[in-house]
Design a protein around this motif. Structure first.
Motif, mmCIF file in Angstrom:
data_model
loop_
_atom_site.group_PDB
_atom_site.id
_atom_site.type_symbol
_atom_site.label_atom_id
_atom_site.label_comp_id
_atom_site.label_asym_id
_atom_site.label_seq_id
_atom_site.Cartn_x
_atom_site.Cartn_y
_atom_site.Cartn_z
ATOM 1 N N GLN A 1 0.837 -1.184 0.000
ATOM 2 C CA GLN A 1 0.000 0.000 0.000
ATOM 3 C C GLN A 1 0.875 1.239 0.000
ATOM 4 O OE1 GLN A 1 -3.110 -0.066 -0.430
ATOM 5 N NE2 GLN A 1 -3.886 1.950 0.126
ATOM 6 N N VAL A 2 0.605 2.142 -0.909
ATOM 7 C CA VAL A 2 1.390 3.366 -1.010
ATOM 8 C C VAL A 2 0.904 4.391 0.014
ATOM 9 C CG1 VAL A 2 2.027 5.284 -2.503
ATOM 10 C CG2 VAL A 2 1.836 2.978 -3.448
ATOM 11 N N GLN A 3 1.836 4.998 0.690
ATOM 12 C CA GLN A 3 1.511 6.082 1.625
ATOM 13 C C GLN A 3 2.193 7.360 1.152
ATOM 14 O OE1 GLN A 3 2.658 4.542 5.505
ATOM 15 N NE2 GLN A 3 0.547 3.919 5.885
ATOM 16 N N LEU A 4 1.451 8.448 1.197
ATOM 17 C CA LEU A 4 1.964 9.748 0.783
ATOM 18 C C LEU A 4 1.848 10.715 1.948
ATOM 19 C CD1 LEU A 4 0.121 9.951 -2.662
ATOM 20 C CD2 LEU A 4 2.465 9.208 -2.248
ATOM 21 N N VAL A 5 2.929 11.414 2.241
ATOM 22 C CA VAL A 5 2.940 12.359 3.347
ATOM 23 C C VAL A 5 3.448 13.703 2.848
ATOM 24 C CG1 VAL A 5 3.826 12.883 5.636
ATOM 25 C CG2 VAL A 5 3.319 10.507 5.012
ATOM 26 N N GLU A 6 2.569 14.704 2.922
ATOM 27 C CA GLU A 6 2.938 16.051 2.500
ATOM 28 C C GLU A 6 3.581 16.822 3.651
ATOM 29 O OE1 GLU A 6 -1.153 15.229 0.487
ATOM 30 O OE2 GLU A 6 -0.194 14.882 2.426
ATOM 31 N N SER A 7 4.388 17.789 3.283
ATOM 32 C CA SER A 7 4.999 18.685 4.262
ATOM 33 C C SER A 7 5.351 19.999 3.581
ATOM 34 C CB SER A 7 6.249 18.054 4.877
ATOM 35 O OG SER A 7 7.223 17.817 3.876
#
Length: 116
Positions: A1-7
């Motif tokens: 499962q791909v996880q994307l975390v913005e900052s």
């Protein structure tokens, strides 16, 4: 499962610049088309920019052309959105998205607020 975390979101003044980042994990990042979307209060989510797998082709919505630049670093599994000459109407939650044929995976968003 791909996880994307913005900052990288924050509060800036009109005319300022800001760069938001999106770090991906759990998948083969180089396989994915990636993009940025945004949602302003009371409005529907809208497309901002996208970049192809190799980074050679980019697309922008008209309102950000010439001001925003999307880029990616496949070695770092990261996609960036450099935003210059920001305007109050750019105020929104910015979301990163990725997918093989479409945008199947989404981050939680990062707030960008531009004051006049």
């Amino acid at each position: 499962q791909v996880q994307l975390v913005e900052s990288g979101g924050g509060m800036v003044q009109a005319g300022d610049s800001l760069r938001v980042s999106c770090a991906a994990s759990g998948g083969t990042f180089s396989r994915y088309i990636t993009g940025w979307f945004r949602q302003a209060p009371g409005k529907t989510r809208e497309f901002v920019a996208s970049i192809r797998r190799s980074g050679g082709s980019t697309t922008y919505t008209d309102s950000v052309k010439g001001r925003f630049a999307i880029s990616r670093d496949n070695a770092k599994n990261t996609v960036y959105l450099q935003m210059n000459n920001l305007k109050p109407e750019d105020t929104a939650v910015y979301y990163c998205a990725a997918g093989v044929l479409g945008f199947d995976y989404w981050g939680q968003g990062t707030q960008v607020t531009v004051s006049s």
